[in-house]
Design a protein around this motif. Structure first.
Motif, PDB file in Angstrom:
ATOM      1  N   GLY A 145       0.839  -1.190   0.000  1.00  0.00           N
ATOM      2  CA  GLY A 145       0.000   0.000   0.000  1.00  0.00           C
ATOM      3  C   GLY A 145       0.881   1.249   0.000  1.00  0.00           C
ATOM      4  N   ILE A 146       0.535   2.206  -0.859  1.00  0.00           N
ATOM      5  CA  ILE A 146       1.306   3.456  -0.920  1.00  0.00           C
ATOM      6  C   ILE A 146       0.356   4.629  -0.720  1.00  0.00           C
ATOM      7  N   ASP A 147       0.736   5.548   0.158  1.00  0.00           N
ATOM      8  CA  ASP A 147      -0.033   6.787   0.316  1.00  0.00           C
ATOM      9  C   ASP A 147       0.941   7.876   0.745  1.00  0.00           C
ATOM     10  N   ARG A 148       0.631   9.121   0.353  1.00  0.00           N
ATOM     11  CA  ARG A 148       1.558  10.195   0.732  1.00  0.00           C
ATOM     12  C   ARG A 148       1.292  10.689   2.150  1.00  0.00           C
ATOM     13  N   HIS A 162      -0.019   9.481   8.315  1.00  0.00           N
ATOM     14  CA  HIS A 162      -0.967   9.020   9.341  1.00  0.00           C
ATOM     15  C   HIS A 162      -1.742   7.798   8.822  1.00  0.00           C
ATOM     16  N   ILE A 163      -2.105   7.875   7.547  1.00  0.00           N
ATOM     17  CA  ILE A 163      -2.845   6.751   6.953  1.00  0.00           C
ATOM     18  C   ILE A 163      -1.971   5.503   6.942  1.00  0.00           C
ATOM     19  N   ILE A 164      -0.712   5.667   6.530  1.00  0.00           N
ATOM     20  CA  ILE A 164       0.198   4.511   6.473  1.00  0.00           C
ATOM     21  C   ILE A 164       0.417   3.939   7.884  1.00  0.00           C
ATOM     22  N   ALA A 213       4.762   7.561   0.361  1.00  0.00           N
ATOM     23  CA  ALA A 213       5.466   8.032  -0.841  1.00  0.00           C
ATOM     24  C   ALA A 213       4.508   8.802  -1.723  1.00  0.00           C
ATOM     25  N   ASP A 214       5.083   9.662  -2.558  1.00  0.00           N
ATOM     26  CA  ASP A 214       4.294  10.377  -3.560  1.00  0.00           C
ATOM     27  C   ASP A 214       4.369   9.568  -4.848  1.00  0.00           C
ATOM     28  N   SER A 215       3.227   9.055  -5.259  1.00  0.00           N
ATOM     29  CA  SER A 215       3.224   8.141  -6.411  1.00  0.00           C
ATOM     30  C   SER A 215       3.402   8.856  -7.741  1.00  0.00           C
ATOM     31  N   GLY A 235      -8.711   9.340  -6.048  1.00  0.00           N
ATOM     32  CA  GLY A 235      -9.872   9.820  -6.782  1.00  0.00           C
ATOM     33  C   GLY A 235      -9.885  11.318  -6.929  1.00  0.00           C
ATOM     34  N   ASN A 236      -9.875  12.009  -5.792  1.00  0.00           N
ATOM     35  CA  ASN A 236     -10.123  13.454  -5.838  1.00  0.00           C
ATOM     36  C   ASN A 236      -9.030  14.238  -6.540  1.00  0.00           C
ATOM     37  N   ASP A 237      -7.789  13.822  -6.374  1.00  0.00           N
ATOM     38  CA  ASP A 237      -6.689  14.521  -7.042  1.00  0.00           C
ATOM     39  C   ASP A 237      -6.504  13.893  -8.425  1.00  0.00           C
ATOM     40  N   GLN A 260      -5.195  14.929 -11.179  1.00  0.00           N
ATOM     41  CA  GLN A 260      -3.858  15.022 -11.792  1.00  0.00           C
ATOM     42  C   GLN A 260      -2.956  13.909 -11.249  1.00  0.00           C
ATOM     43  N   ALA A 261      -2.982  13.695  -9.935  1.00  0.00           N
ATOM     44  CA  ALA A 261      -2.151  12.639  -9.343  1.00  0.00           C
ATOM     45  C   ALA A 261      -2.604  11.266  -9.837  1.00  0.00           C
ATOM     46  N   SER A 262      -3.904  11.084  -9.993  1.00  0.00           N
ATOM     47  CA  SER A 262      -4.428   9.799 -10.474  1.00  0.00           C
ATOM     48  C   SER A 262      -3.886   9.510 -11.882  1.00  0.00           C
ATOM     49  N   PRO A 271     -16.425   3.139  -8.642  1.00  0.00           N
ATOM     50  CA  PRO A 271     -17.057   2.487  -7.487  1.00  0.00           C
ATOM     51  C   PRO A 271     -18.368   3.135  -7.029  1.00  0.00           C
ATOM     52  N   GLU A 272     -18.404   4.455  -6.940  1.00  0.00           N
ATOM     53  CA  GLU A 272     -19.628   5.094  -6.433  1.00  0.00           C
ATOM     54  C   GLU A 272     -20.777   4.885  -7.411  1.00  0.00           C
ATOM     55  N   ARG A 273     -20.499   5.126  -8.704  1.00  0.00           N
ATOM     56  CA  ARG A 273     -21.551   4.988  -9.712  1.00  0.00           C
ATOM     57  C   ARG A 273     -22.070   3.548  -9.738  1.00  0.00           C
TER      58      ARG A 273
HETATM   59  P1  ADP Z   1     -11.719   7.849  -1.325  1.00  0.00           P
HETATM   60  O1  ADP Z   1     -12.881   8.630  -1.913  1.00  0.00           O
HETATM   61  O2  ADP Z   1     -11.740   6.383  -1.684  1.00  0.00           O
HETATM   62  O3  ADP Z   1     -11.548   8.057   0.164  1.00  0.00           O
HETATM   63  P2  ADP Z   1      -9.672   9.763  -2.021  1.00  0.00           P
HETATM   64  O4  ADP Z   1      -9.447  10.239  -3.393  1.00  0.00           O
HETATM   65  O5  ADP Z   1     -10.306  10.724  -1.064  1.00  0.00           O
HETATM   66  O6  ADP Z   1     -10.426   8.391  -2.102  1.00  0.00           O
HETATM   67  O7  ADP Z   1      -8.307   9.292  -1.325  1.00  0.00           O
HETATM   68  C1  ADP Z   1      -7.182   9.203  -2.004  1.00  0.00           C
HETATM   69  C2  ADP Z   1      -5.975   8.837  -1.162  1.00  0.00           C
HETATM   70  O8  ADP Z   1      -4.881   8.957  -2.069  1.00  0.00           O
HETATM   71  C3  ADP Z   1      -5.678   9.773   0.010  1.00  0.00           C
HETATM   72  O9  ADP Z   1      -5.382   9.004   1.163  1.00  0.00           O
HETATM   73  C4  ADP Z   1      -4.442  10.562  -0.448  1.00  0.00           C
HETATM   74  O10 ADP Z   1      -3.532  10.816   0.623  1.00  0.00           O
HETATM   75  C5  ADP Z   1      -3.813   9.611  -1.449  1.00  0.00           C
HETATM   76  N1  ADP Z   1      -3.053  10.314  -2.490  1.00  0.00           N
HETATM   77  C6  ADP Z   1      -3.473  11.343  -3.264  1.00  0.00           C
HETATM   78  N2  ADP Z   1      -2.481  11.728  -4.092  1.00  0.00           N
HETATM   79  C7  ADP Z   1      -1.416  10.914  -3.846  1.00  0.00           C
HETATM   80  C8  ADP Z   1      -0.087  10.800  -4.377  1.00  0.00           C
HETATM   81  N3  ADP Z   1       0.353  11.612  -5.338  1.00  0.00           N
HETATM   82  N4  ADP Z   1       0.718   9.838  -3.879  1.00  0.00           N
HETATM   83  C9  ADP Z   1       0.286   9.000  -2.906  1.00  0.00           C
HETATM   84  N5  ADP Z   1      -0.936   9.057  -2.364  1.00  0.00           N
HETATM   85  C10 ADP Z   1      -1.789   9.991  -2.829  1.00  0.00           C
END
Ligand code: ADP
Length: 219
Positions: free
Chosen positions: A31-34, A37-39, A52-54, A76-78, A80-82, A121-123
């Motif tokens: 699992g990777i998250d930036r 706290h989540i990690i 990490a920043d993916s 999802g929400n970001d 550009q990052a997705s 997923p939501e749809r």
């Molecule tokens: P959900 O609706 O399923 O909760 P979100 O889009 O709100 O999904 O959550 C996305 C997760 O992705 C967040 O925990 C955020 O920290 C993580 N995230 C967003 N951008 C990056 C990135 N560039 N690298 C790693 N993790 C990221």
């Protein structure tokens, strides 16, 4: 090929639930998250977890993501990052890349960059719940195409004791029972003499219209 190892990027609600369930089912999950706290909160549940920043190609390379059978972009929400993460996973050679889209347009972009499977997923959950709310006997369904569906329906009390010959589903409605799930196991080749029992599950294949008509008239 059966997939055994998964890298899940973005551990929000969806990513976390997916990652935990895969671990419960015995698969290897990175699992990777930036967000650290989540990690921290997930490290005990996942096989490996990394802050990490993916969107950083070198980071993904050094984590060896290309060695995983499947990469899931659950950001999802970001948007550009997705998109950036999905391109990097494809470029780094991850065999199968799945990505979550929030909107149709987001999904179209992900498809254009070569993501193997885009999920909404939501749809999709909204559609499933709507089907289940309007047909109480429907437990689950798989849409094979725009027209054809496999539906899992519970046998109501009024069909208790009825044989498949008496039900006469194919002649009356055009759809077929491909399996029956009973308390003592699954019958994957039901015959005309098989008897339905209340609460058994009928797995039915047919067009949406045929299945809906059967539900309306018989269930
Ligand atoms: P959900 O609706 O399923 O909760 P979100 O889009 O709100 O999904 O959550 C996305 C997760 O992705 C967040 O925990 C955020 O920290 C993580 N995230 C967003 N951008 C990056 C990135 N560039 N690298 C790693 N993790 C990221």
């Amino acid at each position: 090929m059966k997939m055994k190892s998964f890298v899940i990027i973005g551990l929000g609600r969806f990513g976390t639930s997916l990652a935990k369930e895969l671990v419960i089912q015995g698969y290897e999950v990175l699992g990777i998250d930036r967000d650290e706290h989540i990690i921290d909160s997930l490290s005990e549940y996942l096989t490996h977890s990394v802050v990490a920043d993916s969107t950083d190609e070198e980071v993904l390379r050094s984590l060896g993501v290309r060695n995983f059978d499947c990469g899931v972009v659950a950001i999802g929400n970001d948007i550009q990052a997705s998109i950036m993460t999905a391109i990097l996973l494809k470029d780094l050679g991850v065999k199968k890349v799945v990505a979550k889209a929030l909107t149709e347009l987001h999904g179209r972009v992900l498809e254009k960059i070569g993501v193997d499977r885009v999920i909404y997923p939501e749809r999709d959950m909204g559609v499933r719940v709507a089907h289940q709310l309007v047909s109480p006997n429907l437990l689950d369904f798989i849409e094979l195409s725009k027209d054809y569906t496999i539906a899992e329906l519970e046998v109501p009390s009024k069909l208790h004791g009825v044989t498949l010959a008496e039900l006469n589903l194919r002649a009356k409605y055009g759809c077929s029972i491909v399996a029956l799930r009973k308390s003592d196991g699954v019958n994957i080749a039901p015959t005309a003499s098989d008897v339905l029992h209340e609460k058994d599950l009928m797995v039915i294949i047919g067009t949406n219209a045929e299945i809906e008509r059967f539900e309306r008239e018989e269930l």
